[in-house]
Structures are given as structure tokens and as C-alpha cells.
Enzyme design. Structure first.
Site, PDB file in Angstrom:
ATOM      1  N   HIS A   1     -63.634  37.881  46.427  1.00 49.72           N
ATOM      2  CA  HIS A   1     -64.844  38.215  45.679  1.00 49.72           C
ATOM      3  C   HIS A   1     -65.621  36.894  45.580  1.00 49.72           C
ATOM      4  O   HIS A   1     -65.017  35.844  45.388  1.00 49.72           O
ATOM      5  CB  HIS A   1     -64.466  38.751  44.298  1.00 49.72           C
ATOM      6  CG  HIS A   1     -65.622  39.158  43.419  1.00 49.72           C
ATOM      7  ND1 HIS A   1     -66.814  39.645  43.910  1.00 49.72           N
ATOM      8  CD2 HIS A   1     -65.749  39.170  42.068  1.00 49.72           C
ATOM      9  CE1 HIS A   1     -67.611  39.932  42.885  1.00 49.72           C
ATOM     10  NE2 HIS A   1     -66.994  39.646  41.756  1.00 49.72           N
TER      11      HIS A   1
ATOM     12  N   GLY B   1     -50.939  39.584  42.233  1.00 51.76           N
ATOM     13  CA  GLY B   1     -51.301  40.750  41.429  1.00 51.76           C
ATOM     14  C   GLY B   1     -51.764  41.877  42.342  1.00 51.76           C
ATOM     15  O   GLY B   1     -51.182  42.099  43.403  1.00 51.76           O
TER      16      GLY B   1
HETATM   17  P1  NAD Z   1     -54.711  40.371  39.223  1.00 51.02           P
HETATM   18  O1  NAD Z   1     -55.053  40.154  37.793  1.00 51.02           O
HETATM   19  O2  NAD Z   1     -54.153  41.670  39.641  1.00 51.02           O
HETATM   20  O3  NAD Z   1     -53.634  39.286  39.720  1.00 51.02           O
HETATM   21  C1  NAD Z   1     -53.568  38.035  39.211  1.00 51.02           C
HETATM   22  C2  NAD Z   1     -52.395  37.271  39.813  1.00 51.02           C
HETATM   23  O4  NAD Z   1     -52.698  35.895  39.613  1.00 51.02           O
HETATM   24  C3  NAD Z   1     -51.087  37.554  39.112  1.00 51.02           C
HETATM   25  O5  NAD Z   1     -50.050  37.437  40.042  1.00 51.02           O
HETATM   26  C4  NAD Z   1     -51.004  36.403  38.104  1.00 51.02           C
HETATM   27  O6  NAD Z   1     -49.666  36.068  37.817  1.00 51.02           O
HETATM   28  C5  NAD Z   1     -51.650  35.286  38.898  1.00 51.02           C
HETATM   29  N1  NAD Z   1     -52.253  34.266  38.023  1.00 51.02           N
HETATM   30  C6  NAD Z   1     -53.080  34.458  36.971  1.00 51.02           C
HETATM   31  N2  NAD Z   1     -53.440  33.277  36.432  1.00 51.02           N
HETATM   32  C7  NAD Z   1     -52.828  32.323  37.193  1.00 51.02           C
HETATM   33  C8  NAD Z   1     -52.785  30.911  37.133  1.00 51.02           C
HETATM   34  N3  NAD Z   1     -53.455  30.251  36.187  1.00 51.02           N
HETATM   35  N4  NAD Z   1     -52.057  30.262  38.069  1.00 51.02           N
HETATM   36  C9  NAD Z   1     -51.359  30.928  38.999  1.00 51.02           C
HETATM   37  N5  NAD Z   1     -51.365  32.264  39.124  1.00 51.02           N
HETATM   38  C10 NAD Z   1     -52.075  32.951  38.208  1.00 51.02           C
HETATM   39  O7  NAD Z   1     -56.008  39.968  40.084  1.00 51.02           O
HETATM   40  P2  NAD Z   1     -56.743  40.878  41.182  1.00 51.02           P
HETATM   41  O8  NAD Z   1     -57.331  42.071  40.542  1.00 51.02           O
HETATM   42  O9  NAD Z   1     -55.835  41.050  42.345  1.00 51.02           O
HETATM   43  O10 NAD Z   1     -57.954  39.906  41.576  1.00 51.02           O
HETATM   44  C11 NAD Z   1     -57.807  38.830  42.475  1.00 51.02           C
HETATM   45  C12 NAD Z   1     -59.106  38.652  43.238  1.00 51.02           C
HETATM   46  O11 NAD Z   1     -59.340  39.798  44.037  1.00 51.02           O
HETATM   47  C13 NAD Z   1     -60.334  38.486  42.344  1.00 51.02           C
HETATM   48  O12 NAD Z   1     -61.213  37.586  42.971  1.00 51.02           O
HETATM   49  C14 NAD Z   1     -60.935  39.872  42.357  1.00 51.02           C
HETATM   50  O13 NAD Z   1     -62.335  39.900  42.108  1.00 51.02           O
HETATM   51  C15 NAD Z   1     -60.640  40.298  43.780  1.00 51.02           C
HETATM   52  N6  NAD Z   1     -60.642  41.738  44.021  1.00 51.02           N
HETATM   53  C16 NAD Z   1     -59.811  42.541  43.290  1.00 51.02           C
HETATM   54  C17 NAD Z   1     -59.735  43.888  43.554  1.00 51.02           C
HETATM   55  C18 NAD Z   1     -58.700  44.730  42.825  1.00 51.02           C
HETATM   56  O14 NAD Z   1     -58.039  45.525  43.445  1.00 51.02           O
HETATM   57  N7  NAD Z   1     -58.481  44.559  41.519  1.00 51.02           N
HETATM   58  C19 NAD Z   1     -60.539  44.465  44.560  1.00 51.02           C
HETATM   59  C20 NAD Z   1     -61.372  43.612  45.313  1.00 51.02           C
HETATM   60  C21 NAD Z   1     -61.400  42.253  45.026  1.00 51.02           C
END
Ligand code: NAD
Ligand code: MG
Length: 328
Positions: free
Chosen positions: A108, A26
Site C-alpha cells: 500500500h 499478518g
Molecule cells: P496485519 O495487521 O495483518 O499484520 C501485521 C503484522 O506485522 C503482524 O505479523 C504483526 O506481528 C507485525 N508487526 C506489527 N508491528 C510490528 C513491529 N513494530 N515490528 C515487527 N512486526 C510488527 O497487517 P496487514 O493488514 O497484512 O497490512 C500489511 C500491509 O498490507 C499494509 O501496508 C496494508 O495497507 C497492506 N494491505 C493489506 C491488506 C489486507 O488484507 N488487510 C490488503 C491490501 C494491502
């Protein structure tokens, strides 16, 4: 003084000849997987078969596996699925396939800090948390720069956990900007406190209430919108670039005097007390318990609150005004 690492302090060497499994494709997963690969490292992607990221990751040239298989193949596991999904993915697919001596990386600290994930003793557990959305992580990297990140070691089984974390940070481009050493507790708690009392919660309420006051006094909603929302960005840009004092130098003397005398009467000690109370709820784990419980029920309250945010009068005016400014 915080310990800050830059490119000079980090080497990719601990990760060369290793397989990195990026779990989730994601916001962060895609950006970090692409950056690590462009840094010359060996990356595979772990996802749910048939999920919508599966095809995307494949089309961008990655070997994609079910999560369990990706973990079994890897020396380094980057847990980049949504925080509220992590405990289940961990329990069912990651933990049963972890090798002794693997490095597990989070972006995180939430699940580890609040004990929703309990890694075994025989792996390294680290965090590299970019302080920017995934899109910026990728765009800055492509521009030859990077976004800052926080880095932490929760468990050092190999004795080299920090070197692994720094290598990941370098691979995603973060050491180009600067990486600050922290702990899982500090990263998690400051992140939640910050988003609640200042960034998401605080700003949103400040703007909404300012708008309400103006409109209730009979001023035109469009004028109110420009005043409290549109200009908020311009002021924030000044603060971001030049600090609060620098912003003050960039506004009129009338704004300086009005802001400095009236601001503290509006955002007063009582507000600060409430900020402290909210922060203590984060620190005690009370907020995390509430959110985990809410999420487990399908987040009904979140959905209701989002709906009411959508129907606030500010949003109707906003749609019209933004069409004017940005086009359709
Ligand atoms: P996201 O929602 O953008 O991405 C989720 C990904 O995980 C997708 O590819 C989805 O298909 C996959 N997924 C979801 N459920 C799943 C499952 N059960 N099995 C396999 N794959 C699965 O998530 P994100 O915003 O990138 O967050 C990921 C981590 O990064 C979190 O810990 C978040 O706190 C951290 N984070 C995010 C940001 C941000 O830019 N949003 C910034 C800093 C830290
Ligand atoms: Mg946050």
C-alpha cells in the site's frame, strides 16, 4: 487504457537466488510469504521476537529473525507491517540495515506517498498491492488462481525495478488474475477515497440510514434489517458479476423503475459534492495528517466511534437475525 500484465509478461527470474525478507506475518505477510515460497523463492520472515506471529511463522517452516537482521540478510524487503507502524519500523530497523541495490516492496502506498517514509536513493522502491484480503491471496493461490493487484515503481535505482515488481506479483499469484500498472499516488488516493465515500463509509451510512428511516416509521426492525442489509449483499453480488445494467435486468420492473427514478433524488448532486470534498481532503494530504495525528495519540476518537457503531440498534437486531440465518 490501463496497462495490464499477466503471467506471460512476468518472470520469476529476477528473484531466483535472492533472499526475500517478508517483514510482518499478518494478513498480507503470511499469505505472501507462503505463496512466494510455494513459487520456489527463498523467503525469510522478519518480526519482533516474542510477538505472536513469531511462533506461527516458525511453525509454518520459515526462518524467523528480528526485523533488522532479516533486512540485513535480504536483497528484497517486503514491508508488510501495519501502515501506521511502518514509519517507526522503517526508521529503527529497516533503514539502518538496507543494502545498496536492495528492492523495497510495499503493499500500500500510504507511507511513501505521504512522505512518512523516505527511502534512500540507492534502492528500488516498488509496490505490489493485492486488491483482496490476505486470506483470499492465499486461498486463490492454492486453488491455482490469483487475486488482481496494482503494481507501481516509485524509484528505479537498478533500472529493473518493474521486473522485480512483476516477479513479486507473479510469485504471489497476482499475474494469474491480472496486474494493473499504477503510481503510489493513484493507488493510495483511490484506496482511501474509495473506502471513505463508497466501500466502508458510504455503504455503512447508506445501510444505517435506510434502516433508521424504516424503523422510525414503525416497521419491524427485523424486516428492515433483511431489506436494507441482508439483501444489499444479494444486489451487490449481481452488480459484481454482471455490472449495474446487468443487475437491473435481474430485478423486477417495479424495482427498476423505483430505483432509477428515486435513487438519483436520494444520492443527489449535493451528496456528490460532498464526495468530491472528501476526495479533495485525501488528495491534499489533510486526511492523512489527521489520521497520523489521531493514531499517535492512541486513536481515542476511533475507539469512541467504534463503540458507537457497536451500539447502533442495527447491531442488536443483526445479532438476532444472523443467529437465525447462520446458526450460532
Ligand atoms: P496485519 O495487521 O495483518 O499484520 C501485521 C503484522 O506485522 C503482524 O505479523 C504483526 O506481528 C507485525 N508487526 C506489527 N508491528 C510490528 C513491529 N513494530 N515490528 C515487527 N512486526 C510488527 O497487517 P496487514 O493488514 O497484512 O497490512 C500489511 C500491509 O498490507 C499494509 O501496508 C496494508 O495497507 C497492506 N494491505 C493489506 C491488506 C489486507 O488484507 N488487510 C490488503 C491490501 C494491502
Ligand atoms: Mg483500503
Amino acid at each position: 487504457m490501463a496497462r495490464i500484465y499477466t503471467d506471460r509478461d512476468a518472470s520469476l527470474e529476477p528473484l531466483t537466488r535472492k533472499t526475500i525478507a517478508v517483514i510482518g506475518y499478518g494478513n498480507q505477510g503470511r499469505a505472501q510469504a507462503l505463496n512466494l515460497r510455494d513459487s520456489g523463492l527463498g523467503v525469510v520472515v522478519g518480526l519482533r521476537r516474542g510477538g505472536k506471529s513469531w511462533e506461527l511463522a516458525k511453525s509454518e517452516g520459515f526462518e524467523v529473525y528480528e526485523v533488522g537482521e532479516a533486512v540485513a540478510r535480504a536483497d528484497v524487503i517486503m514491508v508488510l507491517v501495519p501502515d501506521m507502524e511502518q514509519p517507526r519500523v522503517w526508521r529503527e530497523q529497516i533503514a539502518p540495515n538496507l543494502k545498496e541495490g536492495a528492492v523495497v516492496d510495499f503493499a500500500h502506498g500510504f507511507c511513501v506517498h505521504y512522505g512518512l517514509i523516505k527511502p534512500p536513493d540507492n534502492v528500488d522502491v516498488v509496490m505490489v498491492a493485492p486488491k483482496a484480503p490476505g486470506r483470499a491471496v492465499r486461498e486463490e493461490f492454492l486453488a491455482g488462481r490469483g487475486v488482481p493487484a496494482l503494481i507501481a515503481v516509485h524509484q528505479d535505482y537498478s533500472g529493473r525495478a518493474l521486473q522485480y515488481a512483476l516477479a513479486i506479483a507473479k510469485g504471489i499469484g497476482a499475474t494469474r488474475a491480472g496486474v494493473i500498472e499504477t503510481t503510489f499516488a493513484e493507488e493510495t488516493e483511490t484506496d482511501l477515497i474509495g473506502e471513505q465515500i463508497v466501500l466502508v463509509g458510504g455503504l455503512m451510512e447508506l445501510i444505517k440510514r435506510g434502516f433508521e428511516v424504516l424503523v422510525e416509521m414503525g416497521y419491524q426492525p427485523e424486516v428492515a434489517y433483511f431489506e436494507v442489509l441482508n439483501e444489499a449483499k444479494l444486489i451487490m453480488d449481481l452488480i459484481w458479476r454482471h455490472g449495474i445494467y446487468g443487475m437491473l435486468l435481474g430485478v423486477s420492473d417495479t424495482a427498476k423503475y423505483g430505483g432509477l427514478t428515486v435513487g438519483p433524488r436520494v444520492i443527489d448532486d449535493e451528496v456528490k459534492q460532498k464526495m468530491r470534498a472528501a476526495a479533495l481532503r485525501v488528495k491534499s494530504g489533510e486526511f492523512a495528517r489527521e489520521w497520523v495525528d489521531e493514531h499517535s495519540k492512541g486513536a481515542p476518537n476511533l475507539r469512541k466511534l467504534l463503540e458507537s457503531a457497536r451500539s447502533h440498534p442495527l447491531e442488536q437486531v443483526g445479532e438476532r437475525v444472523r443467529k437465525l440465518i447462520f446458526g450460532a
